[in-house]
Design a protein around this motif. Structure first.
Motif, mmCIF file in Angstrom:
data_model
loop_
_atom_site.group_PDB
_atom_site.id
_atom_site.type_symbol
_atom_site.label_atom_id
_atom_site.label_comp_id
_atom_site.label_asym_id
_atom_site.label_seq_id
_atom_site.Cartn_x
_atom_site.Cartn_y
_atom_site.Cartn_z
ATOM 1 N N VAL A 34 -12.855 32.431 7.247
ATOM 2 C CA VAL A 34 -13.352 32.810 5.914
ATOM 3 C C VAL A 34 -14.448 33.872 6.073
ATOM 4 N N LYS A 36 -15.665 36.027 3.661
ATOM 5 C CA LYS A 36 -16.356 36.465 2.441
ATOM 6 C C LYS A 36 -17.824 36.776 2.728
ATOM 7 N N SER A 57 -13.010 35.377 -1.011
ATOM 8 C CA SER A 57 -13.232 34.704 -2.297
ATOM 9 C C SER A 57 -13.547 35.649 -3.450
ATOM 10 N N ILE A 83 -9.048 32.605 -1.684
ATOM 11 C CA ILE A 83 -9.455 31.199 -1.800
ATOM 12 C C ILE A 83 -10.502 30.966 -2.882
ATOM 13 N N MET A 165 -4.736 22.542 -1.974
ATOM 14 C CA MET A 165 -6.045 22.898 -1.411
ATOM 15 C C MET A 165 -7.120 22.086 -2.110
ATOM 16 N N ILE A 167 -11.683 21.229 -2.030
ATOM 17 C CA ILE A 167 -13.032 21.257 -1.461
ATOM 18 C C ILE A 167 -13.585 19.854 -1.713
ATOM 19 N N MET A 205 -13.830 22.420 5.944
ATOM 20 C CA MET A 205 -14.682 23.592 6.086
ATOM 21 C C MET A 205 -15.603 23.330 7.283
ATOM 22 N N THR A 206 -16.606 24.168 7.488
ATOM 23 C CA THR A 206 -17.442 24.022 8.677
ATOM 24 C C THR A 206 -18.000 22.603 8.833
ATOM 25 N N ARG A 221 -10.404 25.907 6.671
ATOM 26 C CA ARG A 221 -10.979 27.180 6.197
ATOM 27 C C ARG A 221 -12.425 27.248 6.685
ATOM 28 N N ILE A 222 -12.654 28.055 7.739
ATOM 29 C CA ILE A 222 -13.949 28.022 8.410
ATOM 30 C C ILE A 222 -14.663 29.369 8.286
ATOM 31 N N GLY A 223 -15.849 29.348 7.688
ATOM 32 C CA GLY A 223 -16.652 30.559 7.571
ATOM 33 C C GLY A 223 -17.868 30.512 8.479
ATOM 34 N N THR A 224 -18.851 29.698 8.094
ATOM 35 C CA THR A 224 -20.149 29.655 8.773
ATOM 36 C C THR A 224 -20.048 29.466 10.288
ATOM 37 N N ARG A 230 -24.207 32.641 5.416
ATOM 38 C CA ARG A 230 -24.002 33.754 4.470
ATOM 39 C C ARG A 230 -25.263 34.015 3.662
HETATM 40 C C1 LIG Z 1 -16.743 29.731 1.571
HETATM 41 C C2 LIG Z 1 -15.571 28.852 1.586
HETATM 42 C C3 LIG Z 1 -15.152 28.218 2.782
HETATM 43 C C4 LIG Z 1 -15.883 28.315 4.107
HETATM 44 O O1 LIG Z 1 -17.017 27.493 4.110
HETATM 45 P P1 LIG Z 1 -17.922 27.249 5.412
HETATM 46 O O2 LIG Z 1 -18.708 26.038 5.058
HETATM 47 O O3 LIG Z 1 -18.761 28.463 5.586
HETATM 48 O O4 LIG Z 1 -17.009 27.029 6.562
HETATM 49 C C5 LIG Z 1 -14.001 27.446 2.707
HETATM 50 N N1 LIG Z 1 -13.312 27.292 1.565
HETATM 51 C C6 LIG Z 1 -13.684 27.873 0.422
HETATM 52 C C7 LIG Z 1 -12.882 27.666 -0.818
HETATM 53 C C8 LIG Z 1 -14.835 28.659 0.386
HETATM 54 O O5 LIG Z 1 -15.208 29.235 -0.769
#
Ligand SMILES: *Cc1c(COP(=O)(O)O)cnc(C)c1O
Length: 233
Positions: A34, A36, A57, A83, A165, A167, A205-206, A221-224, A230
């Motif tokens: 991820v 964004k 996103s 996403i 999907m 959260i 997620m993370t 879905r991994i961002g951080t 961010r």
């Molecule tokens: C930002 C986001 C993520 C990633 O989140 P992290 O906690 O940074 O891994 C995953 N899914 C969605 C829908 C997001 O908006």
């Protein structure tokens, strides 16, 4: 080895570990990076480390990145996943530039994406977003709306229904998160028996990746953990 490369390797090892702990094969779980709010250079670094699936996103930010990379042949083969929340005035750009949308939560956006998907592209892969925790501030449909919307989407020729999907609830209590994910797993398994195109459970997620893998996630879905924290403007 750069930061992003070493973090990607670490995440892949964690995915493999948690898969095995759950009696699953590591290759049953795909990693969506991820990106964004992160600069193009971060995506390029991840790509050079072998990453091909990227999640964004914000439509405008994403389109800018997608178009930059489309002009660079050395970055071929990226799969772009939308996403974020999707407003109907932005569906055309998403239909034209993305490969997947994870955040379908109403018929109207699905209809528009179907109508706007270019004939030259393959059908757009979509997941329904479920508000499994029932928090008022969250996007997504309720569990009891899944089969109605899935039936409608299954009849749209330019969309391909791939799965669900979610959260999880915003809490540090992993027991609550696990409850959410287990409900998703049950819904996903029921949906799979009805639609042969369904193969994707996008969750984790993370902070809750391990729990998600234990509950049957097929795409985290991994961002951080890959790109660092961010900063929102
Ligand atoms: C930002 C986001 C993520 C990633 O989140 P992290 O906690 O940074 O891994 C995953 N899914 C969605 C829908 C997001 O908006």
């Amino acid at each position: 080895m750069n930061d992003i490369e070493s973090r990607l390797l670490a995440i892949k090892e964690q995915i493999a570990t948690h898969a095995r702990l759950a009696g699953r094969q590591p290759n049953e779980i795909q990693l969506l990076a991820v990106s964004k709010t992160k600069p193009l250079e971060a995506i390029q670094a991840a790509y050079q480390s072998g990453q091909r699936l990227f999640g964004e996103s914000y439509v405008q930010e994403a389109i800018t990145k997608i178009q930059c990379l489309k002009n660079l042949p050395e970055y071929a083969g990226i799969e772009w996943h939308f996403i974020g929340p999707l407003q109907s005035n932005k569906t055309k750009l998403v239909a034209e530039h993305f490969d997947w949308v994870h955040s379908i939560d109403r018929e109207k956006t699905a209809q528009r994406l179907n109508d706007q998907r270019p004939e030259t592209s393959s059908p757009l892969n979509v997941c329904l977003q479920i508000n499994i925790s029932g928090e008022q501030t969250k996007s997504g449909i309720n569990a009891d709306e899944v089969f109605g919307l899935a039936g409608i989407i299954n009849n749209f020729p330019r969309l391909k229904l791939r799965g669900l999907m979610t959260i999880a609830e915003n809490t540090a209590d992993m027991n609550v998160v696990r409850e959410n994910f287990l409900q998703m797993q049950t819904l996903f398994n029921r949906l799979k028996t009805q639609y042969s195109s369904v193969d994707t459970l996008s969750m984790g997620m993370t902070d809750d990746m391990a729990v998600a893998i234990g509950c049957g996630s097929t795409m985290v879905r991994i961002g951080t953990a890959i790109f660092g924290s961010r900063e929102y403007k």
